[in-house]
Write a protein that holds these residues in place. Structure first.
Motif, PDB file in Angstrom:
ATOM      1  N   PHE A 102       0.828  -1.208   0.000  1.00 29.03           N
ATOM      2  CA  PHE A 102       0.000   0.000   0.000  1.00 29.03           C
ATOM      3  C   PHE A 102       0.858   1.252   0.000  1.00 29.03           C
ATOM      4  N   ALA A 103       0.310   2.295  -0.624  1.00 24.99           N
ATOM      5  CA  ALA A 103       1.060   3.515  -0.890  1.00 24.99           C
ATOM      6  C   ALA A 103       0.116   4.702  -0.914  1.00 24.99           C
ATOM      7  N   SER A 104       0.696   5.914  -0.892  1.00 26.89           N
ATOM      8  CA  SER A 104      -0.101   7.137  -0.994  1.00 26.89           C
ATOM      9  C   SER A 104       0.813   8.306  -1.339  1.00 26.89           C
ATOM     10  N   CYS A 105       0.218   9.429  -1.658  1.00 28.22           N
ATOM     11  CA  CYS A 105       0.892  10.731  -1.723  1.00 28.22           C
ATOM     12  C   CYS A 105       2.005  10.780  -2.756  1.00 28.22           C
ATOM     13  N   ALA A 106       1.601  10.807  -4.017  1.00 26.77           N
ATOM     14  CA  ALA A 106       2.552  10.861  -5.122  1.00 26.77           C
ATOM     15  C   ALA A 106       2.481  12.246  -5.756  1.00 26.77           C
ATOM     16  N   GLN A 107       3.295  13.176  -5.268  1.00 24.94           N
ATOM     17  CA  GLN A 107       3.340  14.527  -5.835  1.00 24.94           C
ATOM     18  C   GLN A 107       4.332  14.524  -6.993  1.00 24.94           C
ATOM     19  N   TYR A 108       3.806  14.646  -8.197  1.00 23.86           N
ATOM     20  CA  TYR A 108       4.613  14.529  -9.419  1.00 23.86           C
ATOM     21  C   TYR A 108       5.811  15.467  -9.405  1.00 23.86           C
ATOM     22  N   GLU A 109       5.624  16.683  -8.910  1.00 28.58           N
ATOM     23  CA  GLU A 109       6.680  17.686  -8.950  1.00 28.58           C
ATOM     24  C   GLU A 109       7.818  17.399  -7.975  1.00 28.58           C
ATOM     25  N   HIS A 110       7.557  16.608  -6.931  1.00 24.72           N
ATOM     26  CA  HIS A 110       8.517  16.463  -5.841  1.00 24.72           C
ATOM     27  C   HIS A 110       9.529  15.349  -6.046  1.00 24.72           C
ATOM     28  N   GLY A 111       9.406  14.589  -7.115  1.00 22.35           N
ATOM     29  CA  GLY A 111      10.391  13.539  -7.314  1.00 22.35           C
ATOM     30  C   GLY A 111       9.960  12.523  -8.342  1.00 22.35           C
ATOM     31  N   TRP A 112      10.798  11.526  -8.522  1.00 24.27           N
ATOM     32  CA  TRP A 112      10.538  10.447  -9.461  1.00 24.27           C
ATOM     33  C   TRP A 112       9.725   9.349  -8.781  1.00 24.27           C
ATOM     34  N   PHE A 113       8.877   8.711  -9.555  1.00 19.72           N
ATOM     35  CA  PHE A 113       7.965   7.698  -9.025  1.00 19.72           C
ATOM     36  C   PHE A 113       8.629   6.318  -8.938  1.00 19.72           C
ATOM     37  N   THR A 114       9.895   6.270  -8.620  1.00 20.23           N
ATOM     38  CA  THR A 114      10.623   4.999  -8.549  1.00 20.23           C
ATOM     39  C   THR A 114       9.961   4.012  -7.582  1.00 20.23           C
ATOM     40  N   ALA A 115       9.386   4.523  -6.492  1.00 17.47           N
ATOM     41  CA  ALA A 115       8.762   3.626  -5.516  1.00 17.47           C
ATOM     42  C   ALA A 115       7.648   2.801  -6.145  1.00 17.47           C
ATOM     43  N   TYR A 116       6.925   3.369  -7.106  1.00 19.87           N
ATOM     44  CA  TYR A 116       5.897   2.591  -7.790  1.00 19.87           C
ATOM     45  C   TYR A 116       6.518   1.408  -8.534  1.00 19.87           C
ATOM     46  N   ARG A 117       7.634   1.636  -9.217  1.00 21.13           N
ATOM     47  CA  ARG A 117       8.272   0.534  -9.938  1.00 21.13           C
ATOM     48  C   ARG A 117       8.791  -0.526  -8.972  1.00 21.13           C
ATOM     49  N   ARG A 118       9.373  -0.096  -7.863  1.00 22.06           N
ATOM     50  CA  ARG A 118       9.875  -1.071  -6.894  1.00 22.06           C
ATOM     51  C   ARG A 118       8.712  -1.865  -6.277  1.00 22.06           C
ATOM     52  N   LEU A 119       7.587  -1.209  -6.092  1.00 21.18           N
ATOM     53  CA  LEU A 119       6.403  -1.912  -5.599  1.00 21.18           C
ATOM     54  C   LEU A 119       5.973  -2.981  -6.597  1.00 21.18           C
ATOM     55  N   ALA A 120       5.980  -2.650  -7.872  1.00 20.15           N
ATOM     56  CA  ALA A 120       5.649  -3.643  -8.900  1.00 20.15           C
ATOM     57  C   ALA A 120       6.628  -4.813  -8.865  1.00 20.15           C
ATOM     58  N   GLU A 121       7.911  -4.515  -8.636  1.00 18.40           N
ATOM     59  CA  GLU A 121       8.937  -5.561  -8.621  1.00 18.40           C
ATOM     60  C   GLU A 121       8.846  -6.467  -7.390  1.00 18.40           C
ATOM     61  N   ASP A 122       8.099  -6.032  -6.364  1.00 18.08           N
ATOM     62  CA  ASP A 122       7.873  -6.880  -5.193  1.00 18.08           C
ATOM     63  C   ASP A 122       6.768  -7.911  -5.420  1.00 18.08           C
ATOM     64  N   HIS A 123       6.180  -7.928  -6.606  1.00 18.38           N
ATOM     65  CA  HIS A 123       5.198  -8.935  -7.025  1.00 18.38           C
ATOM     66  C   HIS A 123       4.010  -9.049  -6.056  1.00 18.38           C
ATOM     67  N   PRO A 124       3.311  -7.944  -5.826  1.00 18.05           N
ATOM     68  CA  PRO A 124       2.139  -8.031  -4.947  1.00 18.05           C
ATOM     69  C   PRO A 124       0.974  -8.734  -5.629  1.00 18.05           C
ATOM     70  N   ASP A 125       0.106  -9.313  -4.812  1.00 12.44           N
ATOM     71  CA  ASP A 125      -1.170  -9.813  -5.317  1.00 12.44           C
ATOM     72  C   ASP A 125      -2.163  -8.667  -5.494  1.00 12.44           C
ATOM     73  N   LEU A 126      -1.980  -7.634  -4.685  1.00 11.27           N
ATOM     74  CA  LEU A 126      -2.940  -6.551  -4.630  1.00 11.27           C
ATOM     75  C   LEU A 126      -2.206  -5.288  -4.201  1.00 11.27           C
ATOM     76  N   ILE A 127      -2.565  -4.150  -4.800  1.00 12.97           N
ATOM     77  CA  ILE A 127      -2.014  -2.854  -4.413  1.00 12.97           C
ATOM     78  C   ILE A 127      -3.154  -1.976  -3.930  1.00 12.97           C
ATOM     79  N   MET A 128      -2.967  -1.375  -2.773  1.00 13.18           N
ATOM     80  CA  MET A 128      -3.959  -0.477  -2.192  1.00 13.18           C
ATOM     81  C   MET A 128      -3.399   0.948  -2.246  1.00 13.18           C
ATOM     82  N   HIS A 129      -4.123   1.845  -2.880  1.00 12.40           N
ATOM     83  CA  HIS A 129      -3.698   3.246  -2.915  1.00 12.40           C
ATOM     84  C   HIS A 129      -4.625   4.051  -2.022  1.00 12.40           C
ATOM     85  N   LEU A 130      -4.027   4.730  -1.031  1.00  7.12           N
ATOM     86  CA  LEU A 130      -4.799   5.345   0.051  1.00  7.12           C
ATOM     87  C   LEU A 130      -4.944   6.851  -0.094  1.00  7.12           C
TER      88      LEU A 130
END
Length: 529
Positions: A159-187
């Motif tokens: 689960f994740a939240s608070c992705a301000q495009y201007e404040h940085g790169w969305f690398t955490a989203y890619r790393r989350l994908a690489e952790d092979h979740p069954d389900l992603i919750m965006h809060l």
């Protein structure tokens, strides 16, 4: 026991504003469809997504936008309805197609498509793609939930939240994908409403928003399109089905019900536009199509008998913040009639507790649940935009799961741009009272920019609140592994978001044992230096 698949599939394909008809005949193959040539550019610039999985179904999503940053919010699409073909297969090469059909992408819905499927087999990994005329979309991976009676299973939930495009790169989203979740919750805080340079970080923003502050439907559509062109976000959407709820920045900072942050005579019009754009851009079911001024977003999903997933809306029905939005000594926060969920949602949630037969009940919601007191004396200074501003509402929900005998209640939280882990109490003023649940708080994907392992400003909170077990100020997400006997949570962090493609690390890990409320730290890599 796994239920047999039904002999027929009922295809329900929804677009904003009504029901689209599914193709009456089976397509001979998505790659063999004759293109019309009308769409000269690739319309799948926003990727694909899936969401809200049940044991026999899931929602497939895409939106056509060959020119995603077009100021009119139409994505460069012609003002006509476009037929979009879709396929669902057992494998990523689509050699074993299990379903296919056609949906209609309408201009009044920003050419978004929501394919709502049922009749699928439980606990099944699937792959999907779309075609619009001669253009083929990327492939997404999705899955169905286990059979409702299945307990001996595992759920990998990130689960994740608070992705301000201007404040940085969305690398955490890619790393989350690489952790092979069954389900992603965006809060919540999937996108931010600010115009360029209105919300800056020290040293300057890493990237810029296009367009003005989001107020109109065209503004919101353009902003979602800008976020969705990010390849790291697209990777996370394509990796697993999502469960989504909003917080404030999908509409306006710190909004509460029909009250904006600052006086806005046309706020309800703005909120209506934001709700509509949110549905258009998320893999939501038809039950969440906006109706009038409202949008049904709180809902409940089951992961077999392992877990109930209660998705909450702490914005649309709340009373206004009693003493402003910041940290305050606020006696009015204790008023018994105040609610952050609204009475109807409170009753729905407590009723769900009483009906629960799950091993774990997970509350996916937006703002800090546990008490945070910054006063070093006998008084209280708390955050009024969180559950601390709605003390009676928090107590009703906590007592609700205690009275219902919920076996393992766990609150999953976003919003605060920091990672926290908390034991939950009925009486936070007496630290010796037993814990009655746990809270896991994810940090931001990027919001507030590069962080650090510690923050002196928050040491007072840790000192004054012994039920808070962990704090960290780096960016990232939380990855959980849930089994019948235990929930393991890894706080995954990046060293910085000002550079792309940084490595991920586990900062700390906690476990919650079955029938044992409270957190047990299982790993802490220690502070640097």
């Amino acid at each position: 026991m796994v239920q047999p698949a039904r002999s027929g599939i009922r295809r329900r394909i929804f677009v904003l504003g009504g029901l689209a008809t599914a193709s009456a005949s089976t397509l001979p193959g998505i790659a063999g469809a004759a293109p019309t040539g009308a769409l000269r550019q690739d319309p799948f610039t926003l990727g694909v997504a899936s969401g809200d999985p049940t044991h026999d179904g899931v929602v497939l999503w895409t939106r056509l936008a060959p020119e995603p940053l077009a100021e009119d919010g139409r994505g460069g699409m012609p003002d006509r309805t476009v037929r979009v073909q879709w396929e669902l297969a057992d494998d990523a090469r689509f050699s074993r197609v299990v379903r296919r059909g056609t949906a209609l992408a309408h201009p009044e819905a920003a050419h978004s498509v929501h394919v709502e499927l049922d009749g699928l087999r439980p606990d099944r990994e699937l792959y999907y793609r779309f075609r619009a005329e001669r253009h083929l979309s990327p492939v997404g991976r999705t899955r169905t939930a286990p059979d409702p009676q299945t307990l001996r299973t595992e759920l990998r939930l990130g689960f994740a939240s608070c992705a301000q495009y201007e404040h940085g790169w969305f690398t955490a989203y890619r790393r989350l994908a690489e952790d092979h979740p069954d389900l992603i919750m965006h809060l919540g805080d999937y996108q931010y409403e600010h115009r360029k340079d209105d919300y800056t970080i020290p040293g300057g923003n890493i990237r810029d928003h296009d367009g003005p502050e989001t107020v109109t439907l065209a503004n919101y559509r353009q902003r979602y399109a800008q976020y969705k062109t990010d390849p790291d976000l697209q990777a996370a959407h394509a990796a697993a089905p999502w469960l989504v709820v909003w917080d404030d920045h999908e509409v306006d900072n710190n909004w509460a019900g029909d009250v904006p942050e600052n006086a806005q005579p046309t706020f309800l019009e703005r909120r209506t536009a934001a709700f509509r754009a949110y549905y258009e851009n998320m893999p939501l079911r038809s039950t969440s199509v906006p109706q009038g001024l409202g949008m049904q977003l709180y809902r409940r999903l089951r992961w077999g008998r392992l877990a109930n997933l209660h998705m909450l809306d702490t914005r649309q029905y709340r009373d206004d913040q009693a003493c402003g939005d910041g940290w305050r000594a606020c006696p009015a926060a204790e008023q018994p009639e105040r609610s952050i969920l609204g009475r109807q949602q409170e009753e729905w949630l407590i009723d769900g507790f009483h009906r629960s037969e799950a091993r774990w009940d997970l509350l996916g919601q937006q703002v800090f649940f546990a008490q945070q007191d910054r006063d070093n004396g006998p008084g209280k200074i708390t955050a009024q935009d969180a559950w601390d501003g709605y003390v009676a509402s928090r107590r009703r929900i906590t007592e609700g799961w205690v009275d219902a005998g919920v076996r393992n209640p766990v609150v999953l939280t976003g919003d605060v741009h920091r990672a926290w882990a908390c034991d939950l109490k009925l009486d936070y003023d007496d630290p010796t009272t037993p814990s009655v649940g746990s809270e896991l708080v994810c940090t931001s994907i990027t919001a507030t920019g590069d962080g650090r392992d510690t923050d002196p400003d928050d040491q007072t909170i840790l000192h004054n609140n012994p039920h808070i077990r962990f704090y960290n100020n780096l960016r990232g997400y939380v990855m959980t592994t849930i089994t019948p006997d235990r929930l393991d949570a890894d706080f995954r962090v990046l060293p910085r978001v000002s550079r792309p493609d940084e490595p991920i690390d586990t900062r700390a890990s906690f476990a919650i044992e079955d029938r044992s409320p409270g957190l047990h730290e299982t790993y802490d890599r220690g502070l640097p230096g």
